[in-house]
Motif scaffolding. Structure first.
Motif, PDB file in Angstrom:
ATOM      1  N   THR A  67       0.645  -1.432  -0.555  1.00 26.75           N
ATOM      2  CA  THR A  67       0.200  -0.049  -0.015  1.00 26.75           C
ATOM      3  C   THR A  67       0.755   1.294  -0.237  1.00 26.75           C
ATOM      4  O   THR A  67       2.455   0.944  -0.186  1.00 26.75           O
TER       5      THR A  67
ATOM      6  N   ALA B 220     -12.167  -0.684  13.799  1.00 25.20           N
ATOM      7  CA  ALA B 220     -13.095  -1.202  12.471  1.00 25.20           C
ATOM      8  C   ALA B 220     -13.207  -0.293  11.821  1.00 25.20           C
ATOM      9  O   ALA B 220     -13.814  -0.673  10.515  1.00 25.20           O
ATOM     10  N   GLU B 221     -13.403   1.258  12.271  1.00 23.03           N
ATOM     11  CA  GLU B 221     -13.600   2.429  10.765  1.00 23.03           C
ATOM     12  C   GLU B 221     -12.505   2.490  10.515  1.00 23.03           C
ATOM     13  O   GLU B 221     -12.449   2.383   8.772  1.00 23.03           O
TER      14      GLU B 221
ATOM     15  N   LEU C 299     -10.340  -0.436   9.182  1.00 23.69           N
ATOM     16  CA  LEU C 299     -11.004  -1.485   8.493  1.00 23.69           C
ATOM     17  C   LEU C 299     -12.110  -1.217   6.956  1.00 23.69           C
ATOM     18  O   LEU C 299     -11.908  -1.760   5.938  1.00 23.69           O
ATOM     19  N   GLU C 300     -13.380  -0.485   7.241  1.00 22.08           N
ATOM     20  CA  GLU C 300     -14.307   0.235   6.415  1.00 22.08           C
ATOM     21  C   GLU C 300     -13.584   0.748   5.410  1.00 22.08           C
ATOM     22  O   GLU C 300     -14.278   0.931   4.673  1.00 22.08           O
ATOM     23  N   ASN C 301     -12.933   1.800   6.201  1.00 22.09           N
ATOM     24  CA  ASN C 301     -12.591   2.545   4.685  1.00 22.09           C
ATOM     25  C   ASN C 301     -11.039   2.473   4.553  1.00 22.09           C
ATOM     26  O   ASN C 301     -11.192   3.085   2.936  1.00 22.09           O
ATOM     27  N   TYR C 302     -10.465   1.710   4.532  1.00 25.17           N
ATOM     28  CA  TYR C 302      -9.617   1.007   4.372  1.00 25.17           C
ATOM     29  C   TYR C 302      -9.179  -0.717   3.950  1.00 25.17           C
ATOM     30  O   TYR C 302      -8.608  -1.259   4.604  1.00 25.17           O
ATOM     31  N   PRO C 303     -10.440  -1.226   2.736  1.00 25.19           N
ATOM     32  CA  PRO C 303     -10.782  -2.584   2.935  1.00 25.19           C
ATOM     33  C   PRO C 303      -9.736  -3.601   2.190  1.00 25.19           C
ATOM     34  O   PRO C 303      -9.681  -4.178   2.719  1.00 25.19           O
ATOM     35  N   HIS C 304      -8.565  -3.039   1.843  1.00 20.98           N
ATOM     36  CA  HIS C 304      -7.241  -3.315   1.406  1.00 20.98           C
ATOM     37  C   HIS C 304      -6.391  -4.036   2.647  1.00 20.98           C
ATOM     38  O   HIS C 304      -5.541  -4.376   2.162  1.00 20.98           O
TER      39      HIS C 304
ATOM     40  N   VAL D  72      -5.941  -4.900   6.867  1.00 20.53           N
ATOM     41  CA  VAL D  72      -6.713  -6.300   7.403  1.00 20.53           C
ATOM     42  C   VAL D  72      -6.268  -6.285   8.738  1.00 20.53           C
ATOM     43  O   VAL D  72      -5.007  -5.481   9.131  1.00 20.53           O
ATOM     44  N   GLN D  73      -6.645  -6.153   9.568  1.00 22.07           N
ATOM     45  CA  GLN D  73      -6.076  -6.119  11.179  1.00 22.07           C
ATOM     46  C   GLN D  73      -4.945  -6.299  11.638  1.00 22.07           C
ATOM     47  O   GLN D  73      -4.116  -5.246  12.833  1.00 22.07           O
TER      48      GLN D  73
END
Length: 74
Positions: free
Chosen positions: A29, A47-48, A50-55, A57-58
């Motif tokens: 990235t 969670a926010e 990951l939702e905004n940057y789905p590429h 992971v945790q």
């Protein structure tokens, strides 16, 4: 220290002079470690992010946190 990634984090965090002038980023990235840390410091939840940057992971977020705590700051 810019450019020196602790071995345990090297699979998730990289420094490449061709990406953001060598700042540590999440591998694959252009998201800088400091950007993710700033989001967390400003109240974003994992969670926010990951939702905004789905590429990502945790484990990427956790690696950013470990990097920030492991690398000396000047």
């Amino acid at each position: 220290m810019q450019g020196q990634i602790p071995r345990a984090l090297a699979e998730r965090i990289v420094c490449d002079e061709n990406i953001l002038t060598g700042k540590p980023v999440i591998k694959g990235t252009r998201l800088a470690v400091e950007f993710i840390i700033d989001l967390l410091a400003n109240g974003w939840s994992e969670a926010e992010i990951l939702e905004n940057y789905p590429h990502i992971v945790q484990e990427d977020i956790r690696a950013c946190l470990r990097y920030a705590s492991a690398v000396p700051h000047t």
